[in-house]
Design a protein around this motif. Structure first.
Motif, mmCIF file in Angstrom:
data_model
loop_
_atom_site.group_PDB
_atom_site.id
_atom_site.type_symbol
_atom_site.label_atom_id
_atom_site.label_comp_id
_atom_site.label_asym_id
_atom_site.label_seq_id
_atom_site.Cartn_x
_atom_site.Cartn_y
_atom_site.Cartn_z
ATOM 1 N N VAL A 374 0.845 -1.194 0.000
ATOM 2 C CA VAL A 374 0.000 0.000 0.000
ATOM 3 C C VAL A 374 0.885 1.251 0.000
ATOM 4 N N ARG A 375 1.881 1.262 0.897
ATOM 5 C CA ARG A 375 2.797 2.419 0.950
ATOM 6 C C ARG A 375 3.493 2.612 -0.395
ATOM 7 N N CYS A 376 3.995 1.504 -0.958
ATOM 8 C CA CYS A 376 4.733 1.550 -2.221
ATOM 9 C C CYS A 376 3.865 2.126 -3.343
ATOM 10 N N PHE A 377 2.640 1.625 -3.473
ATOM 11 C CA PHE A 377 1.782 2.052 -4.580
ATOM 12 C C PHE A 377 1.355 3.505 -4.443
ATOM 13 N N ARG A 378 1.039 3.941 -3.201
ATOM 14 C CA ARG A 378 0.675 5.353 -3.004
ATOM 15 C C ARG A 378 1.814 6.275 -3.414
ATOM 16 N N LEU A 379 3.012 5.907 -2.940
ATOM 17 C CA LEU A 379 4.160 6.778 -3.202
ATOM 18 C C LEU A 379 4.505 6.785 -4.686
ATOM 19 N N ARG A 380 4.499 5.603 -5.310
ATOM 20 C CA ARG A 380 4.842 5.515 -6.733
ATOM 21 C C ARG A 380 3.845 6.267 -7.603
ATOM 22 N N TYR A 381 2.573 5.905 -7.467
ATOM 23 C CA TYR A 381 1.608 6.383 -8.450
ATOM 24 C C TYR A 381 1.069 7.768 -8.091
ATOM 25 N N GLY A 382 1.116 8.118 -6.797
ATOM 26 C CA GLY A 382 0.866 9.514 -6.428
ATOM 27 C C GLY A 382 1.968 10.396 -7.000
ATOM 28 N N GLY A 383 3.198 9.914 -6.917
ATOM 29 C CA GLY A 383 4.333 10.671 -7.455
ATOM 30 C C GLY A 383 4.240 10.837 -8.966
ATOM 31 N N MET A 384 3.817 9.792 -9.658
ATOM 32 C CA MET A 384 3.700 9.889 -11.123
ATOM 33 C C MET A 384 2.584 10.844 -11.533
ATOM 34 N N LEU A 385 1.468 10.835 -10.789
ATOM 35 C CA LEU A 385 0.388 11.762 -11.124
ATOM 36 C C LEU A 385 0.844 13.205 -10.877
ATOM 37 N N LEU A 386 1.610 13.407 -9.798
ATOM 38 C CA LEU A 386 2.156 14.745 -9.565
ATOM 39 C C LEU A 386 3.041 15.179 -10.735
ATOM 40 N N ARG A 387 3.847 14.266 -11.244
ATOM 41 C CA ARG A 387 4.714 14.616 -12.374
ATOM 42 C C ARG A 387 3.879 14.947 -13.615
ATOM 43 N N ALA A 388 2.761 14.252 -13.795
ATOM 44 C CA ALA A 388 1.888 14.535 -14.948
ATOM 45 C C ALA A 388 1.321 15.949 -14.843
ATOM 46 N N LEU A 389 0.892 16.330 -13.623
ATOM 47 C CA LEU A 389 0.313 17.673 -13.445
ATOM 48 C C LEU A 389 1.412 18.734 -13.532
ATOM 49 N N ARG A 404 -4.373 24.429 -8.612
ATOM 50 C CA ARG A 404 -4.888 24.136 -7.263
ATOM 51 C C ARG A 404 -4.982 22.625 -7.036
ATOM 52 N N LEU A 405 -5.375 21.889 -8.099
ATOM 53 C CA LEU A 405 -5.421 20.424 -7.976
ATOM 54 C C LEU A 405 -4.028 19.864 -7.683
ATOM 55 N N ARG A 406 -3.050 20.409 -8.359
ATOM 56 C CA ARG A 406 -1.670 19.989 -8.141
ATOM 57 C C ARG A 406 -1.255 20.238 -6.690
ATOM 58 N N ASP A 407 -1.607 21.422 -6.182
ATOM 59 C CA ASP A 407 -1.236 21.759 -4.803
ATOM 60 C C ASP A 407 -1.954 20.859 -3.796
ATOM 61 N N ASP A 408 -3.227 20.581 -4.058
ATOM 62 C CA ASP A 408 -3.981 19.692 -3.152
ATOM 63 C C ASP A 408 -3.351 18.296 -3.137
ATOM 64 N N LEU A 409 -2.996 17.814 -4.330
ATOM 65 C CA LEU A 409 -2.396 16.477 -4.409
ATOM 66 C C LEU A 409 -1.045 16.456 -3.689
ATOM 67 N N ALA A 410 -0.269 17.525 -3.856
ATOM 68 C CA ALA A 410 1.044 17.587 -3.199
ATOM 69 C C ALA A 410 0.882 17.531 -1.681
ATOM 70 N N GLU A 411 -0.189 18.160 -1.180
ATOM 71 C CA GLU A 411 -0.453 18.151 0.262
ATOM 72 C C GLU A 411 -0.782 16.733 0.747
ATOM 73 N N ARG A 412 -1.646 16.046 -0.007
ATOM 74 C CA ARG A 412 -2.015 14.662 0.332
ATOM 75 C C ARG A 412 -0.773 13.772 0.245
ATOM 76 N N TYR A 413 -0.012 13.981 -0.797
ATOM 77 C CA TYR A 413 1.179 13.155 -1.039
ATOM 78 C C TYR A 413 2.189 13.302 0.098
#
Ligand SMILES: [Zn+2]
Length: 465
Positions: A374-389, A404-413
């Motif tokens: 779970v930790r691995c997948f959140r970090l990997r694919y959250g990180g990739m979505l951040l790179r896309a944005l 703003r979506l990018r900033d919200d995601l960065a906060e969650r990440y």
């Protein structure tokens, strides 16, 4: 080559800081070829999607062919050093190494385009937070390893990538006795896939990490259908077994299985196929068989809920961002493929949990494996979505709502980053290379053994004729 020699050679593998960049890796191979023009033959085998020539380096004149290919998953670079070290020792002056009756065909990286998108973390593979933030894994239909032709019952796949086609031709031209595609894992211990149950090889596969002080990974296997040949050694089963397993669970196999692996293609030629999976970080829990006070079924359900929840959060961001995205990056393509998988995988895990007896308690190793996925997948694919944005925010194409979506995601990440395991111990790169190198030598010694009975050819031909 006996196991004592293999262990001696393994202990001689030098350590490295991080991993070589693609240009550096190619330059090192070209320098070897230039230094040994009579002993290295360089053959162009194809072209990457972004136009980079792909080369195979042939070394040795033995009667058994071994194909060793790096970068099959471009986020897994331990094999870069392994491929280079193998080439160097086979051109060096160690009499026992060069006496192996093998011709080596080595591809340093078969996906240079994808590997370049990981290069930002190659100088520091020890910090999981930094690594995940700069991580890139291609969508399944863009991975070389899993885009070989496939044809079994409801599964049909023929969208072969140019790099995969190059790999297929190399296999067909050399008809290898041994195929090693160079993979690695991320966290925990060492484990392997092997296409034949070979006790002599398995003994060495166990002895090599032991000699280097690395644990085996004896917890939750990577996929629930895997057949264990020995502790931390799994059968490299074909699409047939996975298909039957999913059908038995009531899950549609065609939704989960697409292309076949390089091993499936090499088995057409009767090759022994081996994969060594190595972590960057070890954790004592990964090899701890102590029972916990949570049932295995409850563990599966709890982790399914966590993973599904994170997947749903990422899906919401992706859905909201999609109409505003204008740049079709590999990070976006990967996000579109992986994020729905994060929400679909829990369904399979909940179905599995129903079949587990309620009194079967999870071990510490299983708990660690499930939670860490779970930790691995959140970090990997959250990180990739951040790179896309961030491709849009950096290029100047992002609207205010997208920013703003990018900033919200960065906060969650950042919360997921804070949750990354901090007591995991980074493993020196030289030891990881040593395990992969030793495993290759063990398999090469087996196929080159003059006393070995003729090799069994797989009864099934994955991918069809
Ligand atoms: Zn891999």
């Amino acid at each position: 080559m006996d196991s004592d020699t293999i262990l001696r050679l393994v202990r001689e593998v030098p350590d490295h800081d991080g991993f070589p960049l693609v240009d550096d890796l190619h330059a090192r191979f070209d320098a070897l070829a230039a230094a040994h023009p009579d002993r290295v033959t360089v053959t162009r085998i194809g072209t990457s999607r972004l136009g980079e020539p792909l080369h195979s380096y042939r070394i040795g004149t033995g009667s058994h062919a071994a194909v060793i290919v790096g970068g099959v998953h471009p986020n897994e670079p331990i094999g870069s050093w392994t491929a280079l070290h193998l080439a160097e020792t086979m051109l060096g002056d160690d009499a026992e190494a060069t006496a192996l009756d093998v011709t080596w065909h080595i591809v340093p990286t078969i996906d240079p385009d994808g590997m370049r998108l990981n290069e930002a973390w190659f100088h520091d593979p020890y910090d999981r937070v930094f690594y995940s933030r700069h991580f890139y894994r291609p969508a399944p239909d863009s991975q070389v390893e899993w885009t070989f032709p496939n044809n079994h019952k409801s599964v049909y796949f023929d969208q072969v990538l140019p790099e995969t086609l190059a790999f297929m031709r190399l296999i067909d031209d050399t008809e290898p006795d041994l195929l090693v595609s160079l993979h690695n894992g991320e966290m925990g211990g060492v484990y392997y896939y092997l296409s034949e149950d070979l006790p002599d090889v398995i003994d060495v596969l166990h002895a090599v990490p032991r000699a280097l002080g690395l644990p085996l990974d004896t917890g939750e296997p990577e996929s629930p259908h895997l057949r264990e040949l020995a502790p931390a050694v799994f059968a490299m089963d074909g699409v047939e077994e996975v298909h039957d397993y999913l059908e038995g669970l009531g899950v549609d196999p065609a939704e989960h299985i697409h292309g076949a692996s390089s091993a499936a293609w090499a088995l057409r030629h009767g090759a022994l196929c081996m994969v060594a999976e190595l972590p960057y970080w070890s954790h004592p829990d990964a090899d701890d068989q102590t029972p916990t006070d949570e049932s295995y079924a409850d563990l599966l359900r709890r982790c399914a809920d966590d993973l599904g929840g994170s997947g749903a959060e990422l899906q919401r961001v992706l859905d909201a961002a999609s109409p505003m995205l204008t740049i079709e990056t590999p990070f976006l393509q990967g996000s579109r493929a992986f994020i729905p998988m994060l929400t679909a995988t829990p369904e399979t895990d909940r179905a599995r949990a129903e079949r587990e007896p309620a009194d079967r308690m999870a071990t510490v190793a299983e708990r660690f494996g499930c939670e860490d996925l779970v930790r691995c997948f959140r970090l990997r694919y959250g990180g990739m979505l951040l790179r896309a944005l961030e491709a849009e925010t950096t290029a100047g194409t992002a609207s205010a709502p997208l920013r703003r979506l990018r900033d919200d995601l960065a906060e969650r990440y950042a919360l997921w980053q804070a949750d990354a395991v901090t007591d995991a111990a980074p493993i020196p790169v030289g030891k990881l290379v040593g395990v992969q190198y030793g495993a290759i030598l063990a398999c090469a010694s087996h196929v080159a053994d003059p006393h070995r009975a003729s090799r069994p050819v797989s009864a099934t031909i994955p991918g069809g004729a």
